[in-house]
Design an enzyme around this catalytic site. Structure first.
Site, PDB file in Angstrom:
ATOM      1  N   ASP A   8      20.435 -48.529  -0.475  1.00 63.90           N
ATOM      2  CA  ASP A   8      19.645 -49.918  -0.526  1.00 63.90           C
ATOM      3  C   ASP A   8      19.969 -50.854  -0.991  1.00 63.90           C
ATOM      4  O   ASP A   8      19.753 -50.582  -2.175  1.00 63.90           O
ATOM      5  CB  ASP A   8      17.713 -49.745  -0.614  1.00 63.90           C
ATOM      6  CG  ASP A   8      17.314 -50.825  -0.244  1.00 63.90           C
ATOM      7  OD1 ASP A   8      18.000 -51.174  -0.223  1.00 63.90           O
ATOM      8  OD2 ASP A   8      15.951 -50.725  -1.126  1.00 63.90           O
ATOM      9  N   LYS A  67      23.691 -61.181  -2.490  1.00 61.39           N
ATOM     10  CA  LYS A  67      23.205 -60.922  -1.113  1.00 61.39           C
ATOM     11  C   LYS A  67      22.842 -61.919  -0.324  1.00 61.39           C
ATOM     12  O   LYS A  67      22.593 -61.685   1.064  1.00 61.39           O
ATOM     13  CB  LYS A  67      22.035 -60.008  -0.946  1.00 61.39           C
ATOM     14  CG  LYS A  67      21.734 -58.950   0.098  1.00 61.39           C
ATOM     15  CD  LYS A  67      20.923 -58.250  -0.101  1.00 61.39           C
ATOM     16  CE  LYS A  67      20.270 -57.241   1.110  1.00 61.39           C
ATOM     17  NZ  LYS A  67      18.993 -56.455   0.985  1.00 61.39           N
ATOM     18  N   GLU A 168      16.625 -52.547   7.112  1.00 62.50           N
ATOM     19  CA  GLU A 168      15.577 -51.886   5.685  1.00 62.50           C
ATOM     20  C   GLU A 168      14.566 -51.522   6.411  1.00 62.50           C
ATOM     21  O   GLU A 168      13.672 -49.928   6.147  1.00 62.50           O
ATOM     22  CB  GLU A 168      15.821 -52.917   4.873  1.00 62.50           C
ATOM     23  CG  GLU A 168      17.033 -53.071   3.919  1.00 62.50           C
ATOM     24  CD  GLU A 168      17.056 -54.482   3.319  1.00 62.50           C
ATOM     25  OE1 GLU A 168      16.049 -54.790   3.908  1.00 62.50           O
ATOM     26  OE2 GLU A 168      18.042 -54.339   2.674  1.00 62.50           O
ATOM     27  N   ASP A 190       7.382 -55.741   3.826  1.00 63.69           N
ATOM     28  CA  ASP A 190       8.242 -55.524   2.440  1.00 63.69           C
ATOM     29  C   ASP A 190       8.228 -56.980   1.669  1.00 63.69           C
ATOM     30  O   ASP A 190       9.208 -57.351   1.454  1.00 63.69           O
ATOM     31  CB  ASP A 190       9.665 -55.485   2.880  1.00 63.69           C
ATOM     32  CG  ASP A 190      11.002 -54.948   1.778  1.00 63.69           C
ATOM     33  OD1 ASP A 190      10.460 -55.416   1.144  1.00 63.69           O
ATOM     34  OD2 ASP A 190      11.865 -54.467   2.333  1.00 63.69           O
TER      35      ASP A 190
END
Lengths: 633, 169
Positions: A8, A67, A168, A190
């Site tokens: 992850d 990211k 994800e 999330d």
């Protein structure tokens, strides 16, 4: 074949897991932590906590949140927005892509991410003791093709063959085994350290499809911490007129205290913030002590919690589904440990969400499961069975003595040495039982056999080893072996695990129901066994002592033995215990008597010794050594 | 033994021509090799697991110690802070006793003031202008080692030679 690890690769933190023995396991990093900060100093090539500790010192050199730049063009709106707050320099690179510049050197986001992946790879290799060169990496559902491609490249730079890039939310659903459930619409909520994502997935024939995704790229746990810090700092300022946020040391302590309070309030309803000597005013120390309740904390962060529901609603609208059509809700990210978030999500969707103990690890776990499927490990798992019920033998008094406990993974074997219950007993019966009850009569009899030819000996002397061996197919072989003669007898039982689930359940239930009475019955048998053993010892002692003990004492013991024998077979446990204790005390008197006699004898011998010659003295020592068959205890 | 002799005799006089038997031998050999490989693999996995469990046990022990002792370190910080303001004999004794206890557990204070910053054991929470770069000017929270391993990072102010004071937090 090397294992495929699941990674992850997060905005703030990264996590990795692997399938081991058919189960996913999170791999800790070299520092012993399950998550690694996605922070890199590309010039020194330091990654994780070590790089993070230099963030304040080298804000232009230490890269975090890379990211956000993955596969992005310099002119992209989001890059332009992020440039305003990210302390490092972002420039236009080849083909108009966003790159990072440090001391005149440029680094692509792929290269920076690769450094995080390299550290994870290295730590995984150290942990697994094997080369790791394949991985499944997760990306947010909203990542476009260029961003996915960039992530794949990062993996390749790090020396990892990226077997698959998965979403994800899909990984999180896999972690909860939702691919095996007959659900069609899954919502994944999330809320991580710095970003919030909401995704509606549709599951059809084992394939997850993203119906819609939404979120807030600048909303996460750090915002919740900041609200608490601001609240505490304001409170302190109101009371003392000092803004703690201006003093780095005080701010650091306040930040730690705020995070601690946030975590504690997930499990308790009130917490105390206790910061002695937080600052100095007029050369006098000032302390900060205050309390915060969960309700207070929840009202402070209510705006942030509600802020997540705007993207949730938009996402549901885009997916074209109503909350009633949602079959499963999954919570991901450390912030979803907060009871208020769990409650709000449950209220909105009308169903209890799936949440694990570690919501910050579920994505990596799901990636590892996907890796296991690709590597064939998941389908190739050797399913080792367990014995559903305890297996044992019947011993004196009709008691079950367990050898293989229930839930033992098979194949397995266990042996124990037993003896005879009576003098000159030449055969033993091995009665094999299955069940959880302490008494043999209440358990299922699987079979019995007799081992003969044991040489006559007093009770307790022969040694019979009973071995239970259960193979992977549940076939039980019981062997009894007399250690003296080597004689052996065995039996093979094929139906030892062949009980139906109902039968097993019934037997377990019965064991629970009868627990109390079974315990009483077993205690009675134990007391009886003890009584019998003591009576036997007492009789033997009487035989051995003969004239060495006073007659009246011997008569008393004989009387007590008779009494014990009378009560022994009755069902009164108390009476048996009383009689046993009485006999035991009387026996001790004999012991004392014998010892005092011995002492007298020794004294006498000492006097005699003085008169005797050396050789004679030596002979006496020899006389004191026990002879075979003599009771020496 | 009897069986073996017979087989050897058979081999000499009548060599096996039967294809089916050959096939079966080959199949059994393959099966045996496969089983052996699986067995060795399982054995290796088991050994690795055993080694790892030992390591994990050590790690877990260290982690428990670390977590417990770190909790008490915040109390140590408070005592250190208190001694800056209070000239009290009792407090001095408490401080010393606490330090002695920590020492028995293998806890060691890092002496870093005036030394070069190292991100392995320190966290920079503030920078200030100085004559040289990367020097620890002030320790805000003491760093400690537990039997030589990092127990708690020190939180420090580090010197920078760049123009302006750069307080970033």
């Amino acid at each position: 074949m090397s294992k495929i690890i699941g990674i992850d690769l997060g905005t703030t933190n990264s996590c990795m897991a692997v399938m081991e023995g058919g189960k996913p396991k999170v791999i800790p990093n070299a520092e012993g932590k399950n998550t690694t900060p996605s922070v890199v100093d590309p010039t020194k090539r330091t990654v994780g906590d070590v790089a993070k500790r230099q963030l304040v010192m080298n804000p232009q050199k230490v890269i975090f949140s890379v990211k956000r730049l993955m596969g992005k063009r310099f002119k992209d709106e989001s890059v332009q927005r992020d440039m305003k707050w990210l302390p490092y320099t972002i420039k236009e690179g080849r083909d108009g892509m966003a790159v990072i510049e440090i001391d005149g050197k440029t680094f692509t986001p792929q290269e920076v991410s690769a450094m995080v992946l390299q550290k994870l790879k290295k730590d995984a290799e150290a942990y697994l003791g094997d080369t790791v060169d394949k991985a499944v990496i997760t990306v947010p559902a909203y990542f476009d093709d260029a961003q996915r491609q960039a992530t794949k490249q990062a993996g390749e730079i790090a020396g990892l063959k990226v077997e698959r890039i998965i979403n994800e939310p899909t990984a999180a659903s896999l972690a909860y085994g939702l691919d095996k459930k007959n659900s069609h619409h899954i919502v994944v909520y999330d809320l991580g350290g710095g970003t919030f994502d909401i995704t509606v997935l549709e599951l059809g024939e084992g394939v997850f499809q993203v119906k819609a995704t939404n979120g807030d790229t600048h909303l996460g746990g750090d915002d919740f911490d900041q609200v608490v810090i601001d609240h505490l700092a304001k409170k302190f300022q109101d009371e003392n007129g000092i803004d703690l946020r201006k003093d780095p040391q005080a701010l650091q302590r306040l930040r730690d205290a705020a995070e601690k309070a946030k975590i504690e309030l997930s499990s308790t309803t009130e917490t105390e913030i206790n910061l002695p000597f937080i600052t100095v005013k007029d050369n006098q120390p000032i302390h900060f002590v205050t309390k915060m309740t969960r309700a207070q904390f929840e009202s402070l962060v209510d705006d942030l919690v509600q802020k997540t529901f705007a993207p949730v609603k938009a996402c549901m609208k885009d997916a074209g589904v109503s909350t009633k059509e949602i079959h499963e809700v999954v919570l991901v990210g450390g912030m979803t440990r907060m009871p208020k978030i769990i409650a709000e999500v449950e209220k909105y969707f009308g169903k209890e969400p799936h949440r694990g103990v570690n919501p910050d690890e579920v994505v990596a776990v799901g990636a590892a499961i996907q890796g296991g499927v690709i590597g064939g490990e998941v389908s190739d798992v050797v399913l080792l069975d367990v014995t559903p019920l305890t297996l044992g033998v019947e011993t004196l008094g009709g008691v079950t003595t367990p050898l293989i406990q229930r839930n033992t993974t098979i194949p397995s074997s266990k042996s124990e040495v037993f003896s005879t219950a009576a003098d000159n007993q030449t055969s033993v019966e091995i009665h094999i039982l299955q069940g959880e009850r302490p008494l043999a009569k209440d358990n299922k009899s699987l079979g019995r056999f007799i081992l003969e030819g044991i040489p006559p000996a007093p009770r307790g002397v022969p040694q019979v080893e009973v071995k239970f061996d259960i193979d992977a197919n549940g076939i039980l072989t019981v062997t009894a072996h007399d250690k003296a003669t080597g004689k052996e007898q065995s039996i093979k039982i094929t139906g030892s695990t062949g009980l139906s689930d109902e039968e097993i359940e019934k037997m377990k239930k019965q064991a629970e129901e009868h627990e109390a009475e079974d315990k009483q019955a077993k205690e009675l048998i134990d007391a009886r066994n003890q009584a019998e053993a003591l009576a036997y010892t007492a009789e033997k002692t009487l035989k051995d002592v003969k004239e060495k003990a006073p007659k009246e004492l011997q008569e008393d013991i004989q009387k007590k033995i008779d009494e014990l024998k009378t009560v022994k077979d009755k069902d009164d446990k108390e009476a048996i215990t009383t009689a046993t204790t009485a006999l035991s005390e009387a026996l001790q008197k004999i012991g004392q008597e014998m010892y005092s006699k011995n002492e007298e004898q020794e004294k006498k011998d000492e006097t005699d010794d003085k008169e005797k010659t050396g050789t004679d003295a030596k002979k006496d020592v020899k006389d004191q050594e026990p002879e075979e068959g003599e009771v020496v205890n | 033994m009897k069986f073996l002799t017979k087989m050897q005799q058979n081999k000499k006089t009548t060599p096996i021509k039967n294809d089916k038997a050959q096939e079966q031998i080959q199949k059994l050999q393959t099966d045996l090799e496969m089983c052996n490989a699986k067995y060795l693999r399982a054995l290796a996995d088991y050994r690795n697991l055993e080694n790892r469990l030992t390591q994990e046990k050590m790690r877990a022990l260290f982690d428990i110690q670390k977590r417990t002792i770190t909790t008490f370190l915040s109390l140590k910080d408070d005592i250190d802070n208190a001694s800056l303001f209070e000239e009290n004999e009792g407090l001095k004794l408490v401080k010393k006793k606490f330090e002695d206890i920590l020492r028995t557990f293998g806890v060691e204070k890092m002496e870093i003031e005036g030394k070069e910053f190292s991100a392995d054991t320190m966290e920079c929470i503030q920078t200030k202008p100085g004559e040289k770069d990367n020097i620890v000017l002030q320790v805000h929270e003491q760093g400690y080692l537990l039997n030589g391993e990092l127990l708690r990072v020190a939180k420090v102010t580090v010197s920078v030679t760049t123009k302006a004071e750069n307080i970033t937090n």
